[in-house]
Design a protein around this motif. Structure first.
Motif, PDB file in Angstrom:
ATOM      1  N   SER A  86       0.852  -1.196   0.000  1.00 20.99           N
ATOM      2  CA  SER A  86       0.000   0.000   0.000  1.00 20.99           C
ATOM      3  C   SER A  86       0.879   1.234   0.000  1.00 20.99           C
ATOM      4  O   SER A  86       2.026   1.201   0.436  1.00 20.99           O
ATOM      5  CB  SER A  86      -0.927   0.017   1.222  1.00 20.99           C
ATOM      6  N   THR A  87       0.351   2.312  -0.523  1.00 23.37           N
ATOM      7  CA  THR A  87       1.084   3.568  -0.553  1.00 23.37           C
ATOM      8  C   THR A  87       0.102   4.720  -0.459  1.00 23.37           C
ATOM      9  O   THR A  87      -1.022   4.632  -0.950  1.00 23.37           O
ATOM     10  CB  THR A  87       1.919   3.700  -1.842  1.00 23.37           C
ATOM     11  N   GLU A  88       0.531   5.768   0.209  1.00 23.01           N
ATOM     12  CA  GLU A  88      -0.291   6.967   0.288  1.00 23.01           C
ATOM     13  C   GLU A  88      -0.137   7.815  -0.976  1.00 23.01           C
ATOM     14  O   GLU A  88      -0.969   8.667  -1.262  1.00 23.01           O
ATOM     15  CB  GLU A  88       0.109   7.797   1.518  1.00 23.01           C
ATOM     16  N   VAL A  89       0.937   7.598  -1.719  1.00 26.63           N
ATOM     17  CA  VAL A  89       1.198   8.355  -2.935  1.00 26.63           C
ATOM     18  C   VAL A  89       0.454   7.698  -4.092  1.00 26.63           C
ATOM     19  O   VAL A  89       0.613   6.499  -4.333  1.00 26.63           O
ATOM     20  CB  VAL A  89       2.705   8.421  -3.235  1.00 26.63           C
ATOM     21  N   ASP A  90      -0.351   8.459  -4.802  1.00 29.65           N
ATOM     22  CA  ASP A  90      -1.157   7.894  -5.886  1.00 29.65           C
ATOM     23  C   ASP A  90      -0.357   7.916  -7.185  1.00 29.65           C
ATOM     24  O   ASP A  90      -0.512   8.808  -8.027  1.00 29.65           O
ATOM     25  CB  ASP A  90      -2.460   8.677  -6.034  1.00 29.65           C
ATOM     26  N   LEU A  91       0.506   6.930  -7.353  1.00 29.57           N
ATOM     27  CA  LEU A  91       1.332   6.822  -8.543  1.00 29.57           C
ATOM     28  C   LEU A  91       0.540   6.216  -9.686  1.00 29.57           C
ATOM     29  O   LEU A  91      -0.495   5.575  -9.488  1.00 29.57           O
ATOM     30  CB  LEU A  91       2.548   5.938  -8.255  1.00 29.57           C
ATOM     31  N   THR A  92       1.048   6.366 -10.893  1.00 31.84           N
ATOM     32  CA  THR A  92       0.491   5.641 -12.028  1.00 31.84           C
ATOM     33  C   THR A  92       1.129   4.255 -12.071  1.00 31.84           C
ATOM     34  O   THR A  92       2.156   3.996 -11.425  1.00 31.84           O
ATOM     35  CB  THR A  92       0.775   6.361 -13.353  1.00 31.84           C
ATOM     36  N   VAL A  93       0.536   3.371 -12.849  1.00 30.12           N
ATOM     37  CA  VAL A  93       1.092   2.030 -13.010  1.00 30.12           C
ATOM     38  C   VAL A  93       2.514   2.107 -13.559  1.00 30.12           C
ATOM     39  O   VAL A  93       3.423   1.417 -13.082  1.00 30.12           O
ATOM     40  CB  VAL A  93       0.194   1.195 -13.946  1.00 30.12           C
ATOM     41  N   ALA A  94       2.725   2.962 -14.559  1.00 28.70           N
ATOM     42  CA  ALA A  94       4.057   3.096 -15.154  1.00 28.70           C
ATOM     43  C   ALA A  94       5.072   3.590 -14.122  1.00 28.70           C
ATOM     44  O   ALA A  94       6.232   3.149 -14.113  1.00 28.70           O
ATOM     45  CB  ALA A  94       4.018   4.045 -16.345  1.00 28.70           C
ATOM     46  N   GLY A 138      -6.838   3.432  -8.173  1.00 28.47           N
ATOM     47  CA  GLY A 138      -8.000   3.028  -8.946  1.00 28.47           C
ATOM     48  C   GLY A 138      -7.922   1.602  -9.456  1.00 28.47           C
ATOM     49  O   GLY A 138      -8.822   1.151 -10.173  1.00 28.47           O
ATOM     50  N   LEU A 139      -6.865   0.891  -9.079  1.00 27.80           N
ATOM     51  CA  LEU A 139      -6.674  -0.475  -9.562  1.00 27.80           C
ATOM     52  C   LEU A 139      -7.388  -1.485  -8.678  1.00 27.80           C
ATOM     53  O   LEU A 139      -7.556  -1.279  -7.473  1.00 27.80           O
ATOM     54  CB  LEU A 139      -5.179  -0.815  -9.597  1.00 27.80           C
ATOM     55  N   SER A 140      -7.777  -2.592  -9.266  1.00 23.76           N
ATOM     56  CA  SER A 140      -8.307  -3.711  -8.489  1.00 23.76           C
ATOM     57  C   SER A 140      -7.146  -4.413  -7.792  1.00 23.76           C
ATOM     58  O   SER A 140      -5.965  -4.166  -8.088  1.00 23.76           O
ATOM     59  CB  SER A 140      -9.021  -4.700  -9.409  1.00 23.76           C
ATOM     60  N   GLY A 141      -7.474  -5.315  -6.871  1.00 22.98           N
ATOM     61  CA  GLY A 141      -6.427  -6.058  -6.179  1.00 22.98           C
ATOM     62  C   GLY A 141      -5.562  -6.856  -7.139  1.00 22.98           C
ATOM     63  O   GLY A 141      -4.336  -6.906  -7.000  1.00 22.98           O
ATOM     64  N   GLY A 142      -6.192  -7.470  -8.131  1.00 24.12           N
ATOM     65  CA  GLY A 142      -5.429  -8.245  -9.108  1.00 24.12           C
ATOM     66  C   GLY A 142      -4.524  -7.379  -9.962  1.00 24.12           C
ATOM     67  O   GLY A 142      -3.390  -7.750 -10.268  1.00 24.12           O
ATOM     68  N   ARG A 144      -3.222  -4.504  -9.064  1.00 19.92           N
ATOM     69  CA  ARG A 144      -2.111  -4.057  -8.225  1.00 19.92           C
ATOM     70  C   ARG A 144      -1.044  -5.151  -8.125  1.00 19.92           C
ATOM     71  O   ARG A 144       0.153  -4.871  -8.157  1.00 19.92           O
ATOM     72  CB  ARG A 144      -2.613  -3.683  -6.826  1.00 19.92           C
ATOM     73  N   GLN A 145      -1.507  -6.379  -7.971  1.00 19.95           N
ATOM     74  CA  GLN A 145      -0.552  -7.484  -7.864  1.00 19.95           C
ATOM     75  C   GLN A 145       0.270  -7.609  -9.143  1.00 19.95           C
ATOM     76  O   GLN A 145       1.482  -7.788  -9.105  1.00 19.95           O
ATOM     77  CB  GLN A 145      -1.308  -8.789  -7.581  1.00 19.95           C
ATOM     78  N   ARG A 146      -0.389  -7.494 -10.285  1.00 21.53           N
ATOM     79  CA  ARG A 146       0.334  -7.588 -11.556  1.00 21.53           C
ATOM     80  C   ARG A 146       1.298  -6.418 -11.739  1.00 21.53           C
ATOM     81  O   ARG A 146       2.392  -6.580 -12.291  1.00 21.53           O
ATOM     82  CB  ARG A 146      -0.673  -7.668 -12.704  1.00 21.53           C
ATOM     83  N   ALA A 147       0.917  -5.234 -11.246  1.00 20.31           N
ATOM     84  CA  ALA A 147       1.808  -4.078 -11.331  1.00 20.31           C
ATOM     85  C   ALA A 147       3.060  -4.294 -10.483  1.00 20.31           C
ATOM     86  O   ALA A 147       4.175  -3.926 -10.884  1.00 20.31           O
ATOM     87  CB  ALA A 147       1.080  -2.809 -10.893  1.00 20.31           C
ATOM     88  N   GLN A 148       2.890  -4.903  -9.315  1.00 26.45           N
ATOM     89  CA  GLN A 148       4.044  -5.176  -8.468  1.00 26.45           C
ATOM     90  C   GLN A 148       4.972  -6.216  -9.100  1.00 26.45           C
ATOM     91  O   GLN A 148       6.203  -6.144  -8.986  1.00 26.45           O
ATOM     92  CB  GLN A 148       3.590  -5.655  -7.093  1.00 26.45           C
ATOM     93  N   ILE A 149       4.387  -7.174  -9.782  1.00 28.23           N
ATOM     94  CA  ILE A 149       5.200  -8.175 -10.475  1.00 28.23           C
ATOM     95  C   ILE A 149       5.930  -7.533 -11.654  1.00 28.23           C
ATOM     96  O   ILE A 149       7.097  -7.827 -11.915  1.00 28.23           O
ATOM     97  CB  ILE A 149       4.315  -9.356 -10.917  1.00 28.23           C
ATOM     98  N   ALA A 150       5.252  -6.625 -12.352  1.00 27.24           N
ATOM     99  CA  ALA A 150       5.914  -5.896 -13.434  1.00 27.24           C
ATOM    100  C   ALA A 150       7.075  -5.077 -12.896  1.00 27.24           C
ATOM    101  O   ALA A 150       8.140  -4.990 -13.527  1.00 27.24           O
ATOM    102  CB  ALA A 150       4.903  -4.993 -14.149  1.00 27.24           C
ATOM    103  N   ARG A 151       6.897  -4.443 -11.725  1.00 29.05           N
ATOM    104  CA  ARG A 151       8.000  -3.704 -11.102  1.00 29.05           C
ATOM    105  C   ARG A 151       9.187  -4.626 -10.847  1.00 29.05           C
ATOM    106  O   ARG A 151      10.348  -4.267 -11.099  1.00 29.05           O
ATOM    107  CB  ARG A 151       7.537  -3.080  -9.774  1.00 29.05           C
ATOM    108  N   ASN A 167      -2.504 -14.303  -5.178  1.00 20.93           N
ATOM    109  CA  ASN A 167      -3.616 -13.691  -4.442  1.00 20.93           C
ATOM    110  C   ASN A 167      -4.286 -12.622  -5.309  1.00 20.93           C
ATOM    111  O   ASN A 167      -3.621 -11.844  -5.975  1.00 20.93           O
ATOM    112  CB  ASN A 167      -3.122 -13.039  -3.150  1.00 20.93           C
ATOM    113  N   HIS A 168      -5.594 -12.594  -5.277  1.00 25.20           N
ATOM    114  CA  HIS A 168      -6.415 -11.594  -5.987  1.00 25.20           C
ATOM    115  C   HIS A 168      -6.456 -11.814  -7.501  1.00 25.20           C
ATOM    116  O   HIS A 168      -7.065 -11.015  -8.210  1.00 25.20           O
ATOM    117  CB  HIS A 168      -5.933 -10.163  -5.716  1.00 25.20           C
ATOM    118  N   LEU A 169      -5.789 -12.848  -8.011  1.00 23.20           N
ATOM    119  CA  LEU A 169      -5.808 -13.090  -9.452  1.00 23.20           C
ATOM    120  C   LEU A 169      -6.838 -14.164  -9.794  1.00 23.20           C
ATOM    121  O   LEU A 169      -7.007 -15.141  -9.050  1.00 23.20           O
ATOM    122  CB  LEU A 169      -4.429 -13.552  -9.942  1.00 23.20           C
TER     123      LEU A 169
END
Length: 259
Positions: A86-94, A138-142, A144-151, A167-169
């Protein structure tokens, strides 16, 4: 060589969380960590990542004690995907995915065309291409999980440590994700709850219970009805197709139902 734990123990708040755990992930392999909640899977992953220090025992990377590696060196080669971020900063996926490039940047911290290509490739590999402009909150749980894997992929790691990445996928994305991990030129250590996914995608399994290793080896040797019953307290039948074990859970007897 890859991360190796030798008789590792870890204590928190006076409680023994891990007790003499040893494991070695073969280079380029996918090793699955199994066990019920509280068995020590997440704690072991954090020790392997260098985020915590063992109370006893040692962890080596390429035959060198983890303490001999600098934080920057570890950040360049080990990527971690936690269960929940979780983060308080509203970043974009990129922007989230671009964080994976931080350990590779020079002192000025600037990014170049190569970074942009790597980020774009990580987004595409995780099915997020075209969604780089979306906001994290604005992302769903799934998603967000995919974004973290992309990171983590943008980090271009040698070792990839994932804590319950499915989880969440939904089922399709679970299969796609674990197939992707197997294809990557990395050594992966994955904590999983789904025994069938572990049997399908992992080369080796380590089963924890009460902070100790109770079984280790190839999925077909580890995933037995006796072990599942002993560790998880459930009844099941285990069959195999093409050497891949499949666990079919059975309803509990009335006397087994917990109040």
């Amino acid at each position: 060589m890859s991360p190796t734990a030798r008789e590792v123990s870890w204590t928190a708040g006076g409680a023994l969380i891990l007790d003499g755990v040893s494991l070695r992930a073969e280079p380029g392999s996918t090793l699955g960590l199994l066990g019920p909640n509280g068995s020590g899977k997440s704690s072991l992953l954090r020790l392997l990542a260098g985020l915590r220090r063992p109370s006893a025992g040692a962890i080596d990377i390429d035959g060198q004690a983890m303490a001999a590696w600098s934080r920057r060196e570890l950040a360049r080669r080990i990527a971690v995907v936690e269960q929940q971020v979780s983060t308080e900063v509203d970043l974009t996926v990129a922007e989230v995915v671009a964080l994976g490039r931080t350990p590779h940047r020079g002192g000025w911290g600037g990014s170049g065309p190569e970074d942009a290509e790597i980020i774009a490739r990580a987004l595409a590999r995780t099915g997020l291409d075209g969604l780089g402009h979306r906001r994290w909150h604005g992302l769903s749980g799934g998603e967000r999980q995919r974004a973290q894997i992309a990171r983590a992929l943008a980090q271009e790691p040698v070792e990839l440590l994932l804590d319950e990445p499915t989880n969440h996928l939904d089922v399709a994305h679970q299969l796609e994700l674990l197939a992707l991990v197997r294809e990557l030129p990395v050594t992966a250590v994955i904590a999983l709850h789904d025994l069938n996914l572990a049997g399908m995608f992992c080369d080796e399994l380590v089963v924890l219970a009460g902070g100790r290793v109770v079984a280790a080896g190839a999925p077909r040797d580890v995933l037995t009805a006796d072990l599942v019953g002993e560790v998880y307290g459930v009844r099941c039948e285990v069959s195999a197709v093409d050497g891949i074990p499949h666990v079919r859970f059975m309803p509990p007897d009335r006397g087994d139902v917990r109040p």
